[in-house]
Scaffold this active site. Structure first.
Site, mmCIF file in Angstrom:
data_model
loop_
_atom_site.group_PDB
_atom_site.id
_atom_site.type_symbol
_atom_site.label_atom_id
_atom_site.label_comp_id
_atom_site.label_asym_id
_atom_site.label_seq_id
_atom_site.Cartn_x
_atom_site.Cartn_y
_atom_site.Cartn_z
ATOM 1 N N ASP A 35 27.789 28.930 32.665
ATOM 2 C CA ASP A 35 28.822 29.912 32.995
ATOM 3 C C ASP A 35 29.574 30.181 31.696
ATOM 4 O O ASP A 35 30.386 29.365 31.263
ATOM 5 C CB ASP A 35 29.758 29.332 34.070
ATOM 6 C CG ASP A 35 31.005 30.182 34.279
ATOM 7 O OD1 ASP A 35 31.091 31.288 33.703
ATOM 8 O OD2 ASP A 35 31.900 29.724 35.022
ATOM 9 N N LYS A 45 34.085 37.607 25.155
ATOM 10 C CA LYS A 45 33.222 38.091 26.220
ATOM 11 C C LYS A 45 33.581 39.495 26.709
ATOM 12 O O LYS A 45 32.715 40.284 27.073
ATOM 13 C CB LYS A 45 33.324 37.102 27.377
ATOM 14 C CG LYS A 45 32.644 37.512 28.653
ATOM 15 C CD LYS A 45 32.690 36.361 29.622
ATOM 16 C CE LYS A 45 32.289 36.745 31.015
ATOM 17 N NZ LYS A 45 32.367 35.593 31.915
ATOM 18 N N ASP A 66 36.398 36.768 42.632
ATOM 19 C CA ASP A 66 36.369 35.976 41.390
ATOM 20 C C ASP A 66 37.328 36.576 40.363
ATOM 21 O O ASP A 66 37.015 37.575 39.719
ATOM 22 C CB ASP A 66 34.923 35.942 40.858
ATOM 23 C CG ASP A 66 34.778 35.151 39.550
ATOM 24 O OD1 ASP A 66 35.805 34.699 39.007
ATOM 25 O OD2 ASP A 66 33.640 34.990 39.087
HETATM 26 N N1 LIG Z 1 47.004 26.861 38.388
HETATM 27 C C1 LIG Z 1 46.793 28.084 37.904
HETATM 28 N N2 LIG Z 1 47.580 29.123 38.272
HETATM 29 C C2 LIG Z 1 47.390 30.364 37.771
HETATM 30 N N3 LIG Z 1 46.421 30.649 36.896
HETATM 31 C C3 LIG Z 1 45.613 29.668 36.486
HETATM 32 C C4 LIG Z 1 45.739 28.346 36.968
HETATM 33 N N4 LIG Z 1 44.769 27.576 36.396
HETATM 34 C C5 LIG Z 1 44.079 28.403 35.584
HETATM 35 N N5 LIG Z 1 44.581 29.648 35.621
HETATM 36 C C6 LIG Z 1 44.130 30.814 34.853
HETATM 37 O O1 LIG Z 1 42.775 31.054 35.110
HETATM 38 C C7 LIG Z 1 42.176 31.657 33.968
HETATM 39 C C8 LIG Z 1 40.895 30.949 33.638
HETATM 40 O O2 LIG Z 1 40.063 31.026 34.726
HETATM 41 P P1 LIG Z 1 38.515 30.719 34.584
HETATM 42 O O3 LIG Z 1 38.304 29.466 33.833
HETATM 43 O O4 LIG Z 1 37.960 30.839 35.943
HETATM 44 O O5 LIG Z 1 38.088 31.958 33.695
HETATM 45 P P2 LIG Z 1 36.741 32.241 32.927
HETATM 46 O O6 LIG Z 1 35.604 31.818 33.771
HETATM 47 O O7 LIG Z 1 36.838 31.697 31.567
HETATM 48 O O8 LIG Z 1 36.821 33.811 32.798
HETATM 49 P P3 LIG Z 1 35.878 34.958 33.360
HETATM 50 O O9 LIG Z 1 35.221 34.457 34.584
HETATM 51 O O10 LIG Z 1 36.850 36.064 33.599
HETATM 52 O O11 LIG Z 1 34.959 35.265 32.245
HETATM 53 C C9 LIG Z 1 43.176 31.564 32.848
HETATM 54 O O12 LIG Z 1 43.762 32.824 32.631
HETATM 55 C C10 LIG Z 1 44.184 30.569 33.379
HETATM 56 O O13 LIG Z 1 45.477 30.825 32.862
HETATM 57 MG MG LIG Z 2 34.469 32.739 35.298
#
Ligand SMILES: Nc1ncnc2c1ncn2[C@@H]1O[C@H](COP(=O)(O)OP(=O)(O)OP(=O)(O)O)[C@@H](O)[C@H]1O
Ligand SMILES: [Mg+2]
Length: 511
Positions: A10, A77, A201
């Protein structure tokens, strides 16, 4: 060991995660996440070059971020495979501290890091390579192949870009699959379900919704939609802009041009935002953020409430709900038809997001998948199903997120595949020459939902050459559009009368 393990990756905007299947357990594939140093299962998708020229990836890059904001690249990305339209470059310039510019041919966005120019593809390649190294070490065997997930709303070019990024570091991306579809696999494999689910998502950089029908091992996407510029980063930015405005009103000082200050604000904004998912109020204090012209140190001393955060980001949440409604409408289903609503992505931890979905669907979202891990788990399951030594047979029936079509003489788009057309898919159209002895036919192909062709993303200008000589209108050309299971388009052409294949060349530029 004769079989070759294919891992699932991922590749997230903010965090990446990898997993693999380690045989069977109780008759089902046993998925394991690959741990990084310290036992975390996710690694920051951050790349940096330090002042000695060393390349840093993941935690090492994140740790030095505040002090080296200009040479620390995050959010790559979102830009990978994007044409460098002025809109995108300008938007990025406003929100990132590193240098962003269009390439000379406008074909792609370049970033400036340590006085060098790099493509986003190269940055993604570095991150993929790091994940692969960690996986190889963990599994004690070199890894050469992976299934990599992308937002469902990625265009053809963005998908190709991720494949190319893998190639740059010798990692074969055997299959690209969509993130929400992958999350549905994590939820449904081995459960013998017969359900319609909605995957919502909201990650760090992108937003996707898919409505998926699960019939045991068959995962059929009914409709999908999203926005690749809508995610947690935008929630952070809404807070940052508020802080900058307040500070300027109070002191007259604009902090937006100070990269170190901006980085400190950004860090705290994200942490405060996450805190506000579990508490109602949080302080927002940064000492010595800057100095007055007289040399007096100034601090930021503020308080954030959950309510204020909700106000600042209300428009973003509304956008997600609008897209959700449209996707549900496209799927031909109503809220009552959906058996489970699945939350994926860190930003769905924000309570108001869950409240709004509960209201909309009339029931709370399911806790059936882990919001940070589901996508990698699904990718690992799919990877396993492609391995030689497997009994797992999965059928993914996905769709394209945006229409693909060709530009007509009047500049409008002639749609060849509508949005949500199932893939793989092929269509043929017949064209004729419009001049005597015309030797080639040029076609501009676009992807997007706008009726004016060049308001969409150009996939390429295809030239079919070697057309048989003949008077205008007398020679036919049969053009085949082929979209593969990954949502990637190829085109070929032949003379339907002689069956001779024509030569196809493609050039990608934005007019
Ligand atoms: N407890 C929380 N409350 C609000 N937001 C959160 C919390 N924990 C994480 N996030 C937010 O979630 C985001 C990261 O999510 P995730 O790891 O699913 O993204 P990603 O997979 O890297 O991104 P994408 O799927 O968009 O490419 C960040 O912006 C982070 O600030
Ligand atoms: Mg993601």
């Amino acid at each position: 060991m004769t079989k070759e393990t294919i891992i699932g990756i991922d590749l997230g905007t903010t965090n990446s995660c990898a997993a693999y299947v380690d045989g069977y357990k109780d008759g089902n594939p046993n998925v394991r996440l690959i741990p990084y140093k310290g036992g975390d299962y996710t690694i920051p998708s951050i790349f940096a070059v330090d002042d000695k020229g060393n390349e840093l990836i993941g935690y090492e890059a994140k740790r030095q971020w505040q002090l080296n904001a200009r040479n620390t690249i995050y959010g790559a990305k979102r830009l990978v495979g994007r044409t460098a339209t002025s809109d995108i470059v300008e938007t990025m310039k406003r929100v990132v501290q590193y240098g962003v510019k269009p390439s000379a041919d406008n074909k792609e966005v370049l970033i400036e890091v340590a006085k060098r120019e790099m493509s986003l593809q190269e940055v993604s390649a570095r991150i993929l390579n790091k994940i692969r190294d960690v996986a190889s070490n963990h599994l004690r065997t070199p890894i050469h192949k992976a299934v990599v997930t992308v937002p469902a709303y990625f265009s053809d070019r963005q998908r190709q870009s991720v494949k190319e990024a893998g190639k740059l570091v010798g990692l074969e991306v055997v299959r690209i699959i969509n993130e929400p579809t992958s999350a549905a696999l994590a939820y449904g494999v081995g459960k013998h379900l017969n359900q319609k689910v909605c995957i919502f998502d909201l990650g760090g950089g992108t937003f996707d919704v898919s409505v998926i029908e699960i019939r045991d091992q068959v995962f059929e996407v009914k409709a999908t939609g999203g926005d690749i510029f809508l995610g947690g980063i935008d929630f952070d930015n809404a807070m940052i802009h508020y802080v900058l405005r307040e500070f300027q009103t109070k002191t007259g000082i604009d902090l937006s041009t100070d990269p170190v200050a901006m980085q400190r604000i950004k860090d705290l904004a994200e942490r405060t935002k996450m805190d506000l998912s579990s508490r109602e109020e949080a302080p927002f204090n940064i000492p010595f953020i800057t100095m007055t012209p007289q040399g007096q140190p100034l601090n930021i001393e503020m308080k954030f409430s959950r309510k204020l955060l909700e106000q600042l980001t209300g428009e973003l949440i509304e956008r997600t709900l609008k897209i959700l409604q449209k996707v549900l409408h496209d799927s031909g289903l109503s809220t009552h038809d959906i058996d489970e609503v699945m939350l994926v992505g860190g930003q769905t931890r924000m309570p108001i997001v869950q409240d709004k979905l509960t209201k909309y669907f009339g029931k709370p979202p399911s806790k059936g998948v882990h919001p940070d891990e589901a996508v990698a788990i699904g990718a690992a399951l799919y990877a396993f199903s492609l391995q030689d030594d497997t009994n797992l047979k999965l059928q993914l029936l996905d769709v394209i997120p945006m229409a693909i079509g060709l530009e007509k003489a009047d500049g409008n788009l002639h749609i060849v595949f509508p949005r949500n057309a199932p893939i793989p898919n092929a269509k043929q159209i017949i064209g004729t020459t419009s001049a005597d002895n015309q030797a080639e036919l040029i076609m501009r192909i676009w992807q997007g939902d706008h009726e004016v062709a060049d308001k969409n993303e150009q996939l390429g200008e295809f030239t079919f050459s070697g057309i048989r000589q003949g008077p205008s209108g007398a020679v036919r050309v049969e053009i085949t559009f082929d979209v593969n299971v990954e949502g990637i388009l190829t085109m070929r052409a032949q003379d339907p009368d002689t069956k001779n294949e024509l030569t196809t060349t493609v050039r990608v530029t934005q007019s």
